[in-house]
Structures are given as structure tokens and as C-alpha cells.
Design an enzyme around this catalytic site. Structure first.
Site, short mmCIF file in Angstrom:
data_model
loop_
_atom_site.label_atom_id
_atom_site.label_comp_id
_atom_site.label_asym_id
_atom_site.label_seq_id
_atom_site.Cartn_x
_atom_site.Cartn_y
_atom_site.Cartn_z
CG ASN A 1 32.79 -7.30 -7.18
OD1 ASN A 1 32.96 -6.73 -6.10
ND2 ASN A 1 31.61 -7.65 -7.62
CE1 TYR A 2 30.79 -0.22 -8.97
CE2 TYR A 2 30.62 0.27 -6.63
CZ TYR A 2 30.32 0.58 -7.95
OH TYR A 2 29.55 1.68 -8.23
CE LYS B 1 -4.02 -3.38 -3.78
NZ LYS B 1 -5.33 -3.68 -3.14
N GLY C 1 -6.72 0.91 -9.09
CA GLY C 1 -7.15 1.35 -7.77
C GLY C 1 -6.05 1.99 -6.93
NE ARG D 1 -8.28 -1.83 1.76
CZ ARG D 1 -9.10 -2.76 1.28
NH1 ARG D 1 -9.64 -3.64 2.10
NH2 ARG D 1 -9.39 -2.82 0.00
NE ARG E 1 52.30 -13.82 4.50
CZ ARG E 1 51.93 -15.09 4.53
NH1 ARG E 1 50.71 -15.44 4.21
NH2 ARG E 1 52.79 -16.03 4.86
C1 UD1 Z 1 -13.21 -6.84 -4.81
C2 UD1 Z 1 -14.59 -7.44 -5.07
C3 UD1 Z 1 -14.94 -8.36 -3.91
C4 UD1 Z 1 -13.87 -9.44 -3.75
C5 UD1 Z 1 -12.51 -8.80 -3.60
C6 UD1 Z 1 -11.43 -9.85 -3.62
C7 UD1 Z 1 -15.82 -5.73 -6.31
C8 UD1 Z 1 -16.89 -4.72 -6.24
N1 UD1 Z 1 -15.56 -6.38 -5.18
O1 UD1 Z 1 -13.30 -6.02 -3.66
O2 UD1 Z 1 -16.20 -8.95 -4.13
O3 UD1 Z 1 -14.19 -10.24 -2.63
O4 UD1 Z 1 -12.24 -7.88 -4.67
O5 UD1 Z 1 -10.16 -9.26 -3.43
O6 UD1 Z 1 -15.25 -5.94 -7.35
N2 UD1 Z 1 -9.63 -1.35 -9.23
C9 UD1 Z 1 -9.59 -0.57 -10.36
N3 UD1 Z 1 -10.41 0.51 -10.44
C10 UD1 Z 1 -11.28 0.84 -9.47
C11 UD1 Z 1 -11.32 0.05 -8.31
C12 UD1 Z 1 -10.49 -1.04 -8.21
O7 UD1 Z 1 -8.81 -0.84 -11.27
O8 UD1 Z 1 -12.00 1.84 -9.65
C13 UD1 Z 1 -8.71 -2.50 -9.13
C14 UD1 Z 1 -7.73 -2.42 -7.96
O9 UD1 Z 1 -6.50 -1.83 -8.36
C15 UD1 Z 1 -7.56 -3.88 -7.57
C16 UD1 Z 1 -8.88 -4.52 -7.97
O10 UD1 Z 1 -9.50 -3.65 -8.90
O11 UD1 Z 1 -6.50 -4.49 -8.25
C17 UD1 Z 1 -9.79 -4.78 -6.79
O12 UD1 Z 1 -10.10 -3.56 -6.18
P1 UD1 Z 1 -10.33 -3.42 -4.62
O13 UD1 Z 1 -10.73 -2.03 -4.33
O14 UD1 Z 1 -9.18 -3.97 -3.89
O15 UD1 Z 1 -11.62 -4.36 -4.45
P2 UD1 Z 1 -12.14 -5.01 -3.12
O16 UD1 Z 1 -12.79 -3.99 -2.30
O17 UD1 Z 1 -11.01 -5.76 -2.50
CA CA Z 2 -8.77 -6.16 -3.05
#
Ligand code: UD1
Ligand code: CA
Length: 419
Positions: free
Chosen positions: A353-354, A23, A12, A16, A407
Site C-alpha cells: 500500500n505504500y 512526565k 512539575g 523521577r 507469475r
Molecule cells: C502531591 C500531594 C500529596 C499527594 C500526591 C498524590 C502536595 C503538596 N502533595 O504530592 O499530598 O499524596 O500529590 O499524587 O500537593 N505541580 C505543578 N507545579 C509545582 C509542583 C507540582 O504544577 O510546582 C504539578 C505536577 O506536574 C503534578 C502535580 O502537580 O502533576 C503533583 O505534583 P507532585 O510533585 O507529583 O506532587 P507529589 O509530591 O506527588
Molecule cells: Ca505525584
């Protein structure tokens, strides 16, 4: 745990965070979020880990190297889509798969283990780790039926007013039966507020099929929080700090101020050692019993302090092996060095030391006395029972039992200041 595979979702964008970096490569106590997540899985006893990468995948691959398998999700179309990209690696396998969001870095391995064990024990096709939280937070809400089974998870953005009030929320950690998961993934659609393929929709699909779905509620909400923004990063750092410090206190270490003591992972501290405030101790440091550290001390990587060592205020030590009863009480930098037992390092002593290219070592024998404001130009070796006059700049080795003075002699010009 045999026959368990884990999938960690890490593709993802993490918008934010407002960052140039993924992230998941932001650090908590010096260790990347994704590295922590994967380590927690491995510590739970699962060696077979698949990480789904996509957005800035090079950064994640650089951190994890070949410790895991990778699945690629080019376009980030949701968590369900991410898991689908790893499905090929599950095909033909039986047993359980643990699926985790990659952004929950301070999970306790025992909790993950319990999730899998409970799922097996209750014979559920899907077991979800949840927490009960009083405030409304933007996590998926857990909907139970009258029998306690989980009917579905409704994403925060898709909730109606009633659903928003639900206190049990999804943490993004699941244990699934592999075959049932693969069947259900095929039925996912993106008919929702975010136009994404939600992994959470798998629950509804399984429930409608009559499969067993349930949850495990965590006992400590602090361990399961995820990182979505910089405020979360701070909250999690605090939570980890308190957890680590508490562990040391339980083991017999006195920490005067838990909120202002920063002990990284994998530090060993002996009983009856006292840590004064504003002390930072980096990963891998080993400290003996009856030591006194701080206030305002910085104990960096590679340090080993024997019993009864004192490291005082405004002292930085790095790759320092400090013998029993030795003292570095104030205002010093001691790097790449060995300090013998019972040796006293005077205020303001510095190991140079460096040289701009290389790091060099300083060795000081036991029972020595280094006068205040001494510069030790490494590489240099001082023997046992040596005495260095204050203000010296030591460039040459000092034999055992010797006094070294390096010294300029003082000249007094009498009457000079009257003119
Ligand atoms: C998700 C859950 C939510 C839960 C929350 C807890 C879903 C639909 N929702 O929401 O119910 O309460 O986590 O933190 O799963 N990621 C991918 N590919 C994507 C999208 C996300 O690999 O296409 C990965 C992100 O990098 C991350 C994780 O999945 O590590 C969660 O993604 P994020 O978008 O943060 O999900 P939330 O909206 O927080
Ligand atoms: Ca999340």
C-alpha cells in the site's frame, strides 16, 4: 456540571521519570497522561478547564491545543504556588473548583463527578478524594479530628513516625469553594521539608477558620494511582488494560487471557466475538459479533470488521473494512483496503500500500479467493467472485468472476540435476 471549573496541575518536573520529556506527555495505551487527565474531567461534565503549565510547557500545549485555558507557572515552587498562578482566572467567580494533579490519568469520570456532588451535598469548603492503602506509600497523610473533619494533610516527607502509619492518603484531587480557596491561598507559606508552597496546607488554614472539610474514600484504589516513575507507568497501564478488558467481557466478548490482550480506548466489539491471546486492538476499531481474532493479531486504527470475520495469527490489519464472514486467517498484512463479504485471503497475502510517498487503496470484492503469498500492488481493485492464483503479484485490476494468474510459468528441466 454547571458553575464548576477545573484546574489541572501540570507544571512539575517529574524528575523521577528520568526522561527528556515532560512526565505528562508520556503515553498510556497511546494517549498522553495529561490528555487522559483532561478528558476525564471533561467526561465528568466540566468544560471549563484550566491547565497550569511551566516545565516543558510547549509539549503539553502541543498535546492539548486550545481545548483548555492555560495558566503559567514559570518556577515550580509547589502545588499551592501552581494553583495561585491560576487564581487570576477564578477571581470574581462563585461555586466550586475541582483541582487535580495532572499525573493521575486513569481516574473514572464518575469518581470526579461524585467528588463535586458530595462536596455540594455536604456543603463543605474543601472535600478531598482519598484512599485507604495498607502499605506505606509516599502520599500525603489525612489527619481527622474526633468529629471526622479533616484537620490537615501532612506530606509524607514531613510526617513523624506515628503519622507515617496513617492509612488514609491524599490523591491530589480536591473540590473547593472558590472564594474560600482564594482567601486561603494568600496565607500559604513554604515552611516545610521541601521548601514548597503545598496546596495541601490550604486544608489546615480552612480548618482553623472553622470551615467544613471532609473526604471521600474511593472504592477502587487502582483507578486513582498517580504516575511518578516508569514503574508506576507500567502499573497503570496494567490497571487500565484489565479495566477495559473486563468491560468487554461484561458486554459479552470472550477474552481468553486478560493479561495478554491489549484493547485500547474506545473500541467496540460485538457479542460472542472471541479474542485469542497476544492480540492488540487500537483505539476506534469497530468489531462485529461472532468474530474470531488472534492469537497474535494486530488490529490497527481505522479498522471495521463486520460480523463473523476471522482475523487469525500473525495478521496485521490497518484501515481495513472487512465484510461479513470474510477471513484473513494467517500471516498477512492488509492495510488501506476493503475486503468483501465471504472473501478468503490466503496465507501470506500482502497489500503493497505504500510506494515510499503515498498510501494507496486495495479493494477486493465479495466471495473472492486470494491464493497464498499474493502481493496486491495498490492502487488496485479486484471485482466480485474473483480468484487469484497463489504466488501472484497483482498490479492490474481484476474483473468480476475472473481468474488472475500473475507469475512466471514453471519450467522443468528433466535430468538437469543429475549432471
Ligand atoms: C502531591 C500531594 C500529596 C499527594 C500526591 C498524590 C502536595 C503538596 N502533595 O504530592 O499530598 O499524596 O500529590 O499524587 O500537593 N505541580 C505543578 N507545579 C509545582 C509542583 C507540582 O504544577 O510546582 C504539578 C505536577 O506536574 C503534578 C502535580 O502537580 O502533576 C503533583 O505534583 P507532585 O510533585 O507529583 O506532587 P507529589 O509530591 O506527588
Ligand atoms: Ca505525584
Amino acid at each position: 456540571m454547571q458553575d464548576v471549573i477545573a484546574i489541572v496541575m501540570a507544571a512539575g518536573k517529574g524528575t523521577r521519570m528520568k526522561s527528556k520529556k515532560s512526565k505528562l506527555v508520556h503515553k498510556i495505551y497511546g494517549k498522553e497522561i495529561i490528555k487522559r487527565a483532561v478528558e476525564n474531567v471533561k467526561k465528568a461534565g466540566i468544560d471549563d478547564v484550566i491547565v497550569v503549565v511551566g516545565y516543558q510547557k510547549e509539549q503539553i500545549e502541543e498535546v492539548l491545543g486550545n481545548s483548555v485555558q492555560y495558566a503559567i507557572q514559570e518556577e515550580q515552587l509547589g502545588t499551592g504556588h501552581a494553583v495561585k498562578k491560576a487564581a487570576g482566572l477564578l477571581e470574581g467567580k462563585k461555586g466550586k473548583v475541582l483541582i487535580l494533579n495532572g499525573d493521575h490519568p486513569i481516574m473514572r469520570p464518575e469518581t470526579l463527578k461524585r467528588l463535586v456532588e458530595e462536596s455540594n451535598r455536604k456543603n463543605e469548603s474543601a472535600t478531598i478524594l482519598t484512599m485507604v492503602h495498607d502499605a506505606i506509600i509516599p502520599y500525603g497523610k489525612i489527619i481527622h479530628d474526633e468529629e471526622g473533619r479533616i484537620e490537615e494533610i501532612v506530606e509524607h516527607k514531613d510526617c513523624n513516625e506515628e503519622q507515617l502509619k496513617i492509612k488514609e492518603v491524599n490523591l491530589g484531587m480536591y473540590c473547593f469553594d472558590i472564594e474560600e480557596l482564594l482567601n486561603s491561598l494568600k496565607l500559604l507559606n513554604n515552611d516545610n521539608a521541601q521548601k514548597e508552597y503545598y496546596l495541601t496546607d490550604v486544608i489546615k488554614i480552612m480548618y482553623d477558620k472553622g470551615l467544613k472539610t471532609g473526604s471521600i474514600v474511593v472504592s477502587d484504589n487502582a483507578e486513582v494511582l498517580g504516575v511518578n516513575d516508569r514503574m508506576d507507568l507500567e502499573v497503570l497501564t496494567k490497571a487500565l488494560q484489565i479495566r477495559i478488558n473486563t468491560e468487554h467481557m461484561k458486554n459479552g466478548v470472550t477474552i481468553e487471557d486478560v493479561n495478554n490482550t491489549y484493547i485500547y480506548d474506545d473500541v467496540e466489539i460485538g457479542i460472542d466475538t472471541i479474542i485469542h491471546p497476544n492480540t492488540t486492538i487500537k483505539s476506534g476499531v469497530v468489531i462485529g459479533e461472532d468474530c474470531e481474532i488472534g492469537p497474535n493479531a494486530y488490529i490497527r486504527e481505522g479498522c471495521k470488521l463486520e460480523n463473523k470475520v476471522k482475523i487469525g495469527s500473525f495478521v496485521e490489519v490497518k484501515k481495513a473494512v472487512v465484510g461479513e464472514g470474510a477471513k484473513v486467517p494467517h500471516l498477512s498484512y492488509m492495510g488501506d483496503c476493503e475486503i468483501g463479504a465471504k472473501t478468503n485471503i490466503g496465507c501470506g497475502t500482502i497489500t503493497c500500500n505504500y510506494d515510499g510517498f503515498h498510501k494507496s487503496k486495495t479493494v477486493i470484492g465479495e466471495h473472492s479467493f486470494i491464493g497464498s503469498n499474493t502481493n496486491l500492488i495498490a492502487p488496485v481493485t479486484l471485482g466480485k467472485n474473483t480468484f487469484v492464483a497463489a504466488g501472484s503479484t497483482i498490479t492490474d485490476d481484476v474483473p468480476n468472476d475472473s481468474l488472475a494468474i500473475a507469475r512466471q510459468r514453471q519450467i522443468n528441466k528433466e535430468g538437469w540435476n543429475k549432471k
